[in-house]
Design a protein around this motif. Structure first.
Motif, PDB file in Angstrom:
ATOM      1  N   VAL A   1     -41.364 -65.136 -67.299  1.00  0.00           N
ATOM      2  CA  VAL A   1     -41.014 -64.943 -65.894  1.00  0.00           C
ATOM      3  C   VAL A   1     -41.829 -63.773 -65.344  1.00  0.00           C
ATOM      4  O   VAL A   1     -41.960 -62.742 -66.010  1.00  0.00           O
ATOM      5  N   HIS A   2     -42.350 -63.957 -64.144  1.00  0.00           N
ATOM      6  CA  HIS A   2     -43.168 -62.945 -63.473  1.00  0.00           C
ATOM      7  C   HIS A   2     -42.491 -62.521 -62.171  1.00  0.00           C
ATOM      8  O   HIS A   2     -41.713 -63.285 -61.592  1.00  0.00           O
ATOM      9  N   LEU A   3     -42.854 -61.359 -61.694  1.00  0.00           N
ATOM     10  CA  LEU A   3     -42.457 -60.916 -60.366  1.00  0.00           C
ATOM     11  C   LEU A   3     -43.444 -59.857 -59.906  1.00  0.00           C
ATOM     12  O   LEU A   3     -44.198 -59.306 -60.701  1.00  0.00           O
ATOM     13  N   GLU A   4     -43.415 -59.603 -58.606  1.00  0.00           N
ATOM     14  CA  GLU A   4     -44.278 -58.585 -58.023  1.00  0.00           C
ATOM     15  C   GLU A   4     -43.428 -57.724 -57.104  1.00  0.00           C
ATOM     16  O   GLU A   4     -42.539 -58.237 -56.413  1.00  0.00           O
ATOM     17  N   VAL A   5     -43.706 -56.437 -57.075  1.00  0.00           N
ATOM     18  CA  VAL A   5     -42.896 -55.515 -56.286  1.00  0.00           C
ATOM     19  C   VAL A   5     -43.769 -54.361 -55.797  1.00  0.00           C
ATOM     20  O   VAL A   5     -44.724 -53.969 -56.469  1.00  0.00           O
ATOM     21  N   ARG A   6     -43.424 -53.844 -54.638  1.00  0.00           N
ATOM     22  CA  ARG A   6     -44.102 -52.659 -54.108  1.00  0.00           C
ATOM     23  C   ARG A   6     -43.839 -51.506 -55.074  1.00  0.00           C
ATOM     24  O   ARG A   6     -42.723 -51.302 -55.542  1.00  0.00           O
ATOM     25  N   ALA A   7     -44.852 -50.726 -55.360  1.00  0.00           N
ATOM     26  CA  ALA A   7     -44.771 -49.683 -56.392  1.00  0.00           C
ATOM     27  C   ALA A   7     -43.626 -48.700 -56.170  1.00  0.00           C
ATOM     28  O   ALA A   7     -42.993 -48.276 -57.130  1.00  0.00           O
ATOM     29  N   ASN A   8     -43.315 -48.352 -54.944  1.00  0.00           N
ATOM     30  CA  ASN A   8     -42.275 -47.352 -54.707  1.00  0.00           C
ATOM     31  C   ASN A   8     -40.915 -47.976 -54.402  1.00  0.00           C
ATOM     32  O   ASN A   8     -40.027 -47.308 -53.892  1.00  0.00           O
ATOM     33  N   ASN A   9     -40.727 -49.227 -54.758  1.00  0.00           N
ATOM     34  CA  ASN A   9     -39.471 -49.925 -54.504  1.00  0.00           C
ATOM     35  C   ASN A   9     -38.459 -49.564 -55.592  1.00  0.00           C
ATOM     36  O   ASN A   9     -38.757 -49.654 -56.785  1.00  0.00           O
ATOM     37  N   ALA A  10     -37.267 -49.188 -55.185  1.00  0.00           N
ATOM     38  CA  ALA A  10     -36.219 -48.795 -56.139  1.00  0.00           C
ATOM     39  C   ALA A  10     -35.802 -49.938 -57.053  1.00  0.00           C
ATOM     40  O   ALA A  10     -35.200 -49.713 -58.106  1.00  0.00           O
ATOM     41  N   ALA A  11     -36.124 -51.172 -56.698  1.00  0.00           N
ATOM     42  CA  ALA A  11     -35.753 -52.328 -57.519  1.00  0.00           C
ATOM     43  C   ALA A  11     -36.442 -52.322 -58.879  1.00  0.00           C
ATOM     44  O   ALA A  11     -36.022 -53.041 -59.784  1.00  0.00           O
ATOM     45  N   THR A  12     -37.479 -51.518 -59.055  1.00  0.00           N
ATOM     46  CA  THR A  12     -38.153 -51.489 -60.355  1.00  0.00           C
ATOM     47  C   THR A  12     -37.189 -51.101 -61.471  1.00  0.00           C
ATOM     48  O   THR A  12     -37.325 -51.567 -62.595  1.00  0.00           O
TER      49      THR A  12
END
Length: 157
Positions: A111-122
């Motif tokens: 499974v892959h995903l992409e997220v903005r670097a400063n997003n708290a969801a990391t």
């Protein structure tokens, strides 16, 4: 004084749930980053093979969702959102666990995903076993013109 626990109920979503998804998305995504999809984008992708939507409800109200696409033995978490009023109540974790279980059931191996670097969801993704797999420099552009890197994460099942 009593504490009332609100149970998260998960259910499959469909195109007819687009208005509820849009409400959650507008409430969840910070508008300065421009990351929310349009209602038309959500409806369009929901009609494609291998795409599914999971809704999270609390007290009968849609408070979160996950939108996923699987192709062969890989899947991508396209969007996950929880209304700010329902955060820190286990909604995102429940959606992630459900998404991973559905992926396993569909024979997905990664499974892959992409997220903005400063997003708290990391932190959520790390807690669910995802690790950073790559980076796209200056991928996201805020309405102010400021740019942010995108981080890609992956998890084997």
């Amino acid at each position: 004084m009593s504490t009332q626990l609100h149970q998260v109920e998960l259910a499959s979503g469909r195109v007819s749930d687009a208005d509820a998804v849009d409400r959650v998305m507008q409430a969840a995504f910070d508008p300065r980053y421009g990351e929310a999809w349009t209602r038309a984008q959500c409806v369009g992708i929901l009609t494609m093979p291998g795409v599914w939507l999971t809704l999270a409800r609390m007290d009968g109200e849609v408070v979160g969702f996950a939108l996923v696409r699987a192709i062969m033995d890989e899947a991508e978490l396209l969007l996950i959102a929880v209304a700010s009023s329902a955060r820190r109540r286990g909604v995102a974790g429940a959606l992630m666990r459900s998404m991973l279980a559905e992926c396993r059931g569909r024979g997905v191996k990664r499974v892959h995903l992409e997220v903005r670097a400063n997003n708290a969801a990391t932190a959520l993704y790390a807690a669910q076993g995802f690790t950073k797999a790559g980076e796209r420099r200056d991928y996201y552009r805020a309405k102010s013109g400021e740019t942010f890197d995108a981080h890609t994460y992956a998890r084997d099942l």
